[in-house]
Design a protein around this motif. Structure first.
Motif, PDB file in Angstrom:
ATOM      1  N   ARG A 202      -5.203   4.797  -3.326  1.00  0.00           N
ATOM      2  CA  ARG A 202      -5.762   4.510  -2.004  1.00  0.00           C
ATOM      3  C   ARG A 202      -5.433   5.617  -0.995  1.00  0.00           C
ATOM      4  NH1 ARG A 202      -6.061  -0.314   2.326  1.00  0.00           N
ATOM      5  NH2 ARG A 202      -5.296   0.911   4.071  1.00  0.00           N
ATOM      6  N   GLU A 203      -4.154   5.852  -0.789  1.00  0.00           N
ATOM      7  CA  GLU A 203      -3.771   6.713   0.334  1.00  0.00           C
ATOM      8  C   GLU A 203      -3.956   8.203   0.048  1.00  0.00           C
ATOM      9  OE1 GLU A 203      -2.627   5.423   3.623  1.00  0.00           O
ATOM     10  OE2 GLU A 203      -3.943   3.997   2.619  1.00  0.00           O
TER      11      GLU A 203
ATOM     12  N   LEU B  51       0.810  -1.223   0.000  1.00  0.00           N
ATOM     13  CA  LEU B  51       0.000   0.000   0.000  1.00  0.00           C
ATOM     14  C   LEU B  51       0.841   1.269   0.000  1.00  0.00           C
ATOM     15  CD1 LEU B  51      -0.381   1.545   2.955  1.00  0.00           C
ATOM     16  CD2 LEU B  51      -1.912  -0.341   3.403  1.00  0.00           C
TER      17      LEU B  51
ATOM     18  N   THR C 174     -10.083   3.265  -3.578  1.00  0.00           N
ATOM     19  CA  THR C 174     -10.029   1.803  -3.543  1.00  0.00           C
ATOM     20  C   THR C 174      -9.574   1.305  -2.186  1.00  0.00           C
ATOM     21  OG1 THR C 174      -8.939  -0.129  -4.559  1.00  0.00           O
ATOM     22  CG2 THR C 174      -7.638   1.877  -4.396  1.00  0.00           C
ATOM     23  N   TYR C 175      -9.848   0.032  -1.893  1.00  0.00           N
ATOM     24  CA  TYR C 175      -9.308  -0.636  -0.715  1.00  0.00           C
ATOM     25  C   TYR C 175      -7.896  -1.139  -1.029  1.00  0.00           C
ATOM     26  CZ  TYR C 175      -9.190  -4.079   3.141  1.00  0.00           C
ATOM     27  OH  TYR C 175      -8.862  -4.818   4.258  1.00  0.00           O
ATOM     28  N   GLY C 176      -7.549  -1.210  -2.313  1.00  0.00           N
ATOM     29  CA  GLY C 176      -6.192  -1.613  -2.663  1.00  0.00           C
ATOM     30  C   GLY C 176      -6.086  -2.056  -4.102  1.00  0.00           C
TER      31      GLY C 176
ATOM     32  N   ASP D  58      -0.999   2.469  -5.007  1.00  0.00           N
ATOM     33  CA  ASP D  58      -1.829   2.702  -3.825  1.00  0.00           C
ATOM     34  C   ASP D  58      -1.530   4.033  -3.152  1.00  0.00           C
ATOM     35  OD1 ASP D  58      -3.691   0.782  -3.760  1.00  0.00           O
ATOM     36  OD2 ASP D  58      -2.834  -0.410  -2.146  1.00  0.00           O
TER      37      ASP D  58
ATOM     38  N   VAL E 213     -11.436   4.850   2.058  1.00  0.00           N
ATOM     39  CA  VAL E 213     -10.827   3.522   1.887  1.00  0.00           C
ATOM     40  C   VAL E 213     -11.706   2.453   2.538  1.00  0.00           C
ATOM     41  CG1 VAL E 213      -8.865   2.050   2.521  1.00  0.00           C
ATOM     42  CG2 VAL E 213      -8.453   4.389   1.704  1.00  0.00           C
TER      43      VAL E 213
ATOM     44  N   ASN F  61     -14.748   1.726   0.624  1.00  0.00           N
ATOM     45  CA  ASN F  61     -14.440   0.844  -0.504  1.00  0.00           C
ATOM     46  C   ASN F  61     -14.162  -0.585  -0.055  1.00  0.00           C
ATOM     47  OD1 ASN F  61     -14.706   1.988  -3.145  1.00  0.00           O
ATOM     48  ND2 ASN F  61     -13.239   3.547  -2.480  1.00  0.00           N
ATOM     49  N   GLU F  62     -13.604  -0.722   1.141  1.00  0.00           N
ATOM     50  CA  GLU F  62     -13.447  -2.071   1.699  1.00  0.00           C
ATOM     51  C   GLU F  62     -14.821  -2.716   1.877  1.00  0.00           C
ATOM     52  OE1 GLU F  62     -11.262  -2.198   5.401  1.00  0.00           O
ATOM     53  OE2 GLU F  62     -11.648  -4.345   5.697  1.00  0.00           O
TER      54      GLU F  62
END
Lengths: 454, 455
Positions: free
Chosen positions: A304-305, A295, A310-312, A300, B151, B154-155
């Motif tokens: 993501r960050e 991540l 997204t979760y990843g 990511d 995040v 989205n999880e």
């Protein structure tokens, strides 16, 4: 207790002296029946991991009944010359053992896990499963019906659906890689006992197979145990199979698999790349990690960050029988699919334009190489890796050598391998999601022609 | 906090605490308590040059208040966003660049954080955990909250909302534990509550629950215990304790639901399904171990009764299984999952299940079934304990939930001590129609569309 005082903070500590760690090196031998054995001792481990690697590649399946390797693999545990299917399952479970089978492109794998105290009993069952499988017609027919039911569930899974669509789009129709590993509904329906038996007699024999055994063997006569069990399996000699070429068309294009009402879009972006035999493989591995290994990797870090799309998202270089599949995968919220894919492409273009920093390269090397002692603690982890190498017919010393090369990769080489591999002009993008919502934003990105399939 | 934990302990583990811990795997652990209340568990294993650092905070989704579901898990994400001396994503970067692996997870009952490290890098992991236990608020910002909220949403989409049957367990848990019960909602929380969570909620949550006296730290592997304890004292010893934790809502429930609860969901799923939740004995009791064996006989493995009947013989299902989710602060849950085959109807599945459960409650397991179930559970236990990380997590679990880390080393002995009659009795009491919440899925689309192949 009450809140008193202030915490005293300290500077970040450095590392202590590292204890030497050597890669678990296999000891190779051959049983009387010609079966190659790779053995690794893992002291203190209570569960033994065993894996039988068969030279039965999917490319050898008759086209009209693809999926027969999967049905055969599952039917190994459906009874033998000594016991029926249910008795076999009960006997195996009374050993506290599991047998898992899998049919992948290089061949079928049969994995056994069993507490060390019951190793010989369980190995006897594994031996019977390949030495004298009964393949009862009724059980084979039931496995076929089950497999057909499973396909319906696979098609409803966004990641599976994306993988099927990418393979069908990227690979030439003539290569086995273009079609589902476990067959299509049409081809699986044609599998019967005769097809399983034919595939078995043509491709399953000890002389082209490898057995990997990993565990604590203190006080165990491993060779004796193996000769008394799997050593009783016999078969004719044969030449090892040869993997055919990978033929793919990776000109840039976009395929949307319409899934109405999806709250996320499943992304799978891929093309083919060089394989393990290529000198650039270590650099590609480090570069791919910098791109999308964790991540804090480039993808990511943004998707993501920074953006929270997204979760990843991960990038991977996955070895194929010839070459590799380079892929980026993950899922993003439906409403931001366009911006997320745009960012993904920007990350790739930036990588191509600016390369990687030494800090990124160092972090990747330290992580991938440094984590090896942790990664190879359990017998199952060691066994899986060695079985992968055996299936790809790599030399026994391949993994330790690979780690030495990984530690030596230069920043520039990692950047070139990753940017060359993940070239935005050569990527096939598959998106499983709501086409009514994501089609227009994707067309606007100009990543090649966009087609929508149901 | 000690008083509450002790009462829970006596109710849940009566009889289980007696006698000295044996070390059936050849491992032992020692427990130490710092002046600020942090409990520290050490266990040596010098075979490989690796060590695990594992930290359990005694806070999970059961501690959340109404309107803020998902906060414990969202907070777990924020723990990776920096602290007093750790900037941005450096927690991940430092650990991975040291050749370590790491993560955190949140359940109903606890939040855990773990690093598995090359042994010579253990001090780094301790420093990192201490920095965020004592200094998280110095780095917590609105920006990181907003980012990790997205995040986590989205999880939730990836694991629940975009997957066939993805919200099944959330629905079943909400049925098995009534409205207002602390286990009524899942750790992932609701989208609305995640949206409503403010920075001040997060700060208050940290100040309430992230205290050394509400945590257990385990270090397992190739370490020198004296040196390790000195490091723990150095980095964690000055973190102030505090007693702000409210008494958690009572999880006590009647042993059985009382009447069958049933809901039918019409959704675009690939096949009909029958899923169910049953209340089972709480973790830490002989009843929970008996339930584990009962559910293994019924629904784990190829030779289990449900697989044999529903998948092999009657071909009503493509999958049929049942397993135990152990919970210590309330009833554990038996989770039944049956996905229909192309020819299986829910009514036929339901009838076959009723027959199997009734027969099992009357006859109990055969001697061969008991042996098989115990052998399977033994292998699962050995797999869990095979790694330093697995052992550290189990030591934290027993220390946090049951007050004695060494119970981790005797868990298998307790499972092997269960008799066939105890297995039958728990099935007769709990695996009954008036103790189940049932969720039936009926597909909305015609099957043709789903069976289509990708060209």
């Amino acid at each position: 207790m009450t809140q008193t005082g202030e915490m005293v903070f300290h500077p970040r500590p450095g590392a202590g002296a590292a204890r030497e760690w050597t890669f678990p090196a296999p000891e190779r031998s051959v049983l009387g029946n010609g079966l190659a054995v790779l053995r690794v001792d893992r002291p203190g481990q209570k569960v033994v991991a065993v894996e039988l690697v068969l030279d039965s590649p999917l490319a050898a399946e008759p086209t009209e009944c693809e999926g027969v390797a999967t049905i055969m693999a599952r039917a190994f545990t459906e009874g033998t010359d000594r016991m029926g299917a249910e008795e076999f399952a009960a006997e195996l479970e009374s050993c506290g053992a599991t047998i898992d089978t899998d049919a992948d492109h290089p061949g079928v794998r049969v994995a056994l896990d069993v507490p060390a105290s019951r190793l010989e009993r369980a190995l006897g069952l594994l031996a019977d499963a390949v030495r004298a499988p009964a393949f009862p017609a009724a059980e084979v027919d039931r496995l076929v019906r089950q497999r057909l039911d499973e396909i319906v569930h696979e098609m409803a899974s966004p990641p599976r659906r994306a993988a099927f669509a990418l393979n069908a789009t990227l690979f030439d129709d003539a290569v086995r890689l273009s079609r589902p590993r476990a067959g299509t509904a049409e081809s699986v329906a044609r599998v019967d006992r005769a097809a399983v038996w034919d595939f078995f007699t043509a491709h399953v024999r000890p002389s082209t197979a490898t057995l990997v055994v990993v565990g604590d063997f203190a006080g165990v006569d491993v060779t004796g145990v193996l000769e008394r069990t799997i050593g009783t399996w016999s078969g004719s000699a044969a030449e090892p199979s040869r993997p055919g070429p990978v033929v793919a068309d990776d000109h840039a294009r976009v395929v949307i698999v319409h899934r109405a009402g999806s709250v996320q879009t499943q992304l799978l972006v891929g093309r083919i790349g060089p394989g393990r035999e290529d000198a650039s493989w270590p650099a590609l591995t480090i570069g791919t990690y910098c791109l999308g290994g964790t991540l804090t990797s480039r993808l990511d870090r943004v998707l993501r960050e920074e953006k929270g799309y997204t979760y990843g998202v991960r990038a991977a270089n996955q070895s194929l029988p010839n070459g590799s599949l380079l892929a980026i995968h993950g899922s993003v919220e439906t409403d931001v699919t366009g911006p997320a894919v745009a960012d993904l492409v920007t990350v790739l273009r930036t990588l191509a334009a600016e390369g990687l920093t030494d800090g990124e390269r160092d972090a990747a090397v330290q992580s991938i190489v440094g984590v090896a002692p942790l990664k190879y603690v359990t017998p199952r982890a060691v066994c899986d890796s060695l079985a992968d190498m055996a299936a790809e017919r790599l030399p026994d010393g391949y993994l330790p050598e690979l780690y030495l090369k990984l530690a030596d990769v230069a920043t520039k080489d990692a950047a070139e391998a990753a940017s060359g591999g993940f070239d935005p002009a050569r990527l096939v993008a598959v998106l499983v999601g709501d086409a009514d919502k994501i089609r227009e934003p994707l067309e606007a990105l100009d990543l090649g022609p966009v087609t929508v399939v149901e | 906090m000690a008083a509450v934990a002790a009462v829970t302990l006596q109710e849940r583990t009566d009889g289980l605490m007696a006698g000295p811990a044996t070390a059936s795997l050849g491992f032992t652990a020692t427990t130490h308590t710092l002046g600020n209340g942090l409990r520290v568990v050490l266990s040596e294993d010098h075979v490989d040059p690796v060590a695990a650092v594992c930290l359990w905070y005694d806070v999970g989704s059961r501690h959340e208040r109404p309107g803020r579901t998902g906060l414990a898990h969202l907070f777990e994400h924020l723990m990776f966003q920096g602290s007093a001396n750790v900037h941005g994503n450096e927690h991940f970067e430092f650990v991975q660049s040291a050749g370590g692996s790491l993560n955190g997870t949140t359940s109903f009952e606890r939040t855990n954080y773990f690093e598995t490290m090359p042994a010579h890098q253990v001090e780094l992991a301790l420093w990192l955990e201490a920095d965020r236990m004592g200094g998280l608020l110095q780095a917590l910002t609105e920006e990181s909250l907003d980012n990790q909220r997205d995040v986590v949403k989205n999880e939730r989409r990836q694991r629940y909302d975009n997957v066939p049957y993805g919200t099944a367990w959330e629905r079943l848990v909400a049925m098995a534990f009534p409205e207002g019960h602390p286990y009524h909602h899942m750790p992932i929380g609701s989208m609305a509550d995640l949206d409503a969570t403010s920075l001040e909620d997060c700060r208050a949550f940290f100040r309430t629950y992230y205290a050394p006296n509400n945590a257990v730290l385990a270090i397992v592997g190739d370490v020198d215990p004296e040196q390790t304890l000195a490091w723990v004292e150095k980095y964690f010893g000055t973190i102030p304790a505090h007693d702000g934790k409210p008494v958690p809502a009572d999880g006590a429930l009647a042993p059985v639901i009382g009447a069958e609860l049933r809901e039918t969901v019409h959704e675009e799923v690939p096949s009909p399904a029958l899923m169910a939740a049953y209340r089972m004995p709480a973790d830490g009791t002989r009843g929970a171990d008996a339930a584990d064996i009962a559910l293994t006989v019924l629904g784990e493995g190829e030779s289990s009764r449900l697989n044999t009947r529903l998948v092999r013989h009657d071909e009503l299902a493509v999958y049929a299984g049942v397993g135990l989710m152990r919970l210590s602060g309330t009833a554990s849950v038996a989770m039944l999952d049956v996905k229909a085959s192309g020819s299986g109807a829910v009514s036929a599945i339901d009838a076959a299940l009723a027959e199997e459960f009734t027969r099992f409650a009357e006859e109990g397991p055969t001697p061969a079934e008991l042996e098989r179930a115990q052998a399977q559970l033994e292998r699962a236990y050995l797999d869990t304990m095979a790694t330093v990380g697995g052992r550290a997590d189990e030591l934290c679990r027993y220390a946090t939930l049951f007050g004695d880390a060494n119970l981790a080393f005797t868990a298998l002995d307790r499972l092997l001590d269960i008799t066939a009659e105890e297995v039958r009795a728990v099935a007769a009491e709990r695996l009954v129609p008036d103790n189940r919440a049932v969720l039936v899925y009926e597909p909305t689309d015609d099957a043709d569309e789903n069976e289509e192949q990708v060209a």
